[in-house]
Design a protein around this motif. Sequence first.
Motif, mmCIF file in Angstrom:
data_model
loop_
_atom_site.group_PDB
_atom_site.id
_atom_site.type_symbol
_atom_site.label_atom_id
_atom_site.label_comp_id
_atom_site.label_asym_id
_atom_site.label_seq_id
_atom_site.Cartn_x
_atom_site.Cartn_y
_atom_site.Cartn_z
ATOM 1 N N ASP A 1 0.809 -1.230 0.000
ATOM 2 C CA ASP A 1 0.000 0.000 0.000
ATOM 3 C C ASP A 1 0.839 1.276 0.000
ATOM 4 O O ASP A 1 0.299 2.372 0.153
ATOM 5 C CB ASP A 1 -0.925 0.023 1.235
ATOM 6 N N LYS B 1 0.116 4.741 -1.604
ATOM 7 C CA LYS B 1 -0.816 5.745 -1.074
ATOM 8 C C LYS B 1 -0.108 7.057 -0.715
ATOM 9 O O LYS B 1 -0.767 8.043 -0.399
ATOM 10 C CB LYS B 1 -1.548 5.191 0.153
ATOM 11 N N HIS C 1 -2.845 3.614 -6.089
ATOM 12 C CA HIS C 1 -1.637 3.197 -5.362
ATOM 13 C C HIS C 1 -1.071 1.871 -5.853
ATOM 14 O O HIS C 1 0.125 1.630 -5.707
ATOM 15 C CB HIS C 1 -1.888 3.161 -3.854
HETATM 16 FE FE LIG Z 1 -4.365 -1.277 -1.158
#
Ligand SMILES: [Fe+2]
Length: 343
Positions: free
Chosen positions: A144, A147, A251
């Motif tokens: 992630d 992001k 992302h």
């Molecule tokens: Fe994600």
Amino acid sequence: MTISYEMPALGYEVEKKMQTQNEKGSVANLSGSGFLMPDTNSFGHNFRDYDAESARREGVENFYRANHINQTYDFVNKMREAYGKLNRMEMSIWECCELLNDVVDESDPDLDEPQIEHLLQTAEAIRKDYPDQDWLHLIGLIHDLGKVLLHPTFGGLPQWAVVGDTFPVGCAFDESIVHHKVVYANVKMHQLPTKVSLLIGCPVKYVTVFISMDAQYFKENLDDSNPLYNTKYGAYSEGCGLNNVMMSWGHDDYMYLVAKENNANLPSAALFIIRYHSFYSLHRSGAYRHLMNDEDVENLKWLRIFNKYDLYSKSKVRIDIEIVKPYYLSLIDKYFPAKKIKW
Ligand SMILES: [Fe+2]
Ligand SMILES: O[C@H]1[C@H](O)[C@@H](O)[C@H](O)[C@@H](O)[C@H]1O
Ligand SMILES: [Fe+2]
């Protein structure tokens, strides 16, 4: 460098069964020893229940409205071009994990913890069940990181251009995509003032009901009325491979570009997970399979395993960052040759 790894033991049907059991609310053990899937999220709801009445529901729906309207083929092209240059800043993977703590993901109905907690919860849950697949632990940690596009240093992109589920652009939007079609009725009741009801000779107080229906989000996307992009195949062809399909920008695709361009020594399945982990209409609902090639089919097995940990590890169980940090720093060292990464 070649990295070998065993293919996952779980078959689609077995996993599917566990998934259904879990959706019914039982506590299921994922794959033997370690990680237990909880039956509800931190808010006491089923995971990914986009219709459950909660403090988050309206915000999440507004998020998807903007996301579905604005993610067009043209937009994605421009973003890949601009952000693919990786000329925004240089920092280490761990520095990026820390930077991520400043951002909030408005699309997520389940997560109530800082982003770094989610990264470590995912990684540690995987580590329990797949102790030998250290590359998969690292993917838990970094999946992630894209992001950071929400961060002011990266131009502070709007939420709809960074988070949420992803989907292909350039072909028809599948109905399994979250909030693809939201039809709701606004009901307003109006009571006539007593004077008026007497005047028109209405014996009881007269009540007028107004009902209006609200918008269908993908219908407002410009591509939805473009014949080049609104058919099953659109700009693509049967079995062309996901690598040739443009995904809504966010992302996933950004972090994939970062890992690839910085020459991470990761197996193809690892890059696939990073790139498609938010593509729920594929890995959950089985849509868009007609665009996959053989390599995608193999990699999807790993993605489906990863997804359980990404989703069901979102909980109040805190990880002691200082204790696990040295282990993850060693993985970063092993798989990312460059200390400073280009973002
Ligand atoms: Fe994600
Ligand atoms: O709201 C969540 C969140 O943004 C996740 O990071 C993403 O991977 C999921 O697909 C999405 O549903
Ligand atoms: Fe995640």
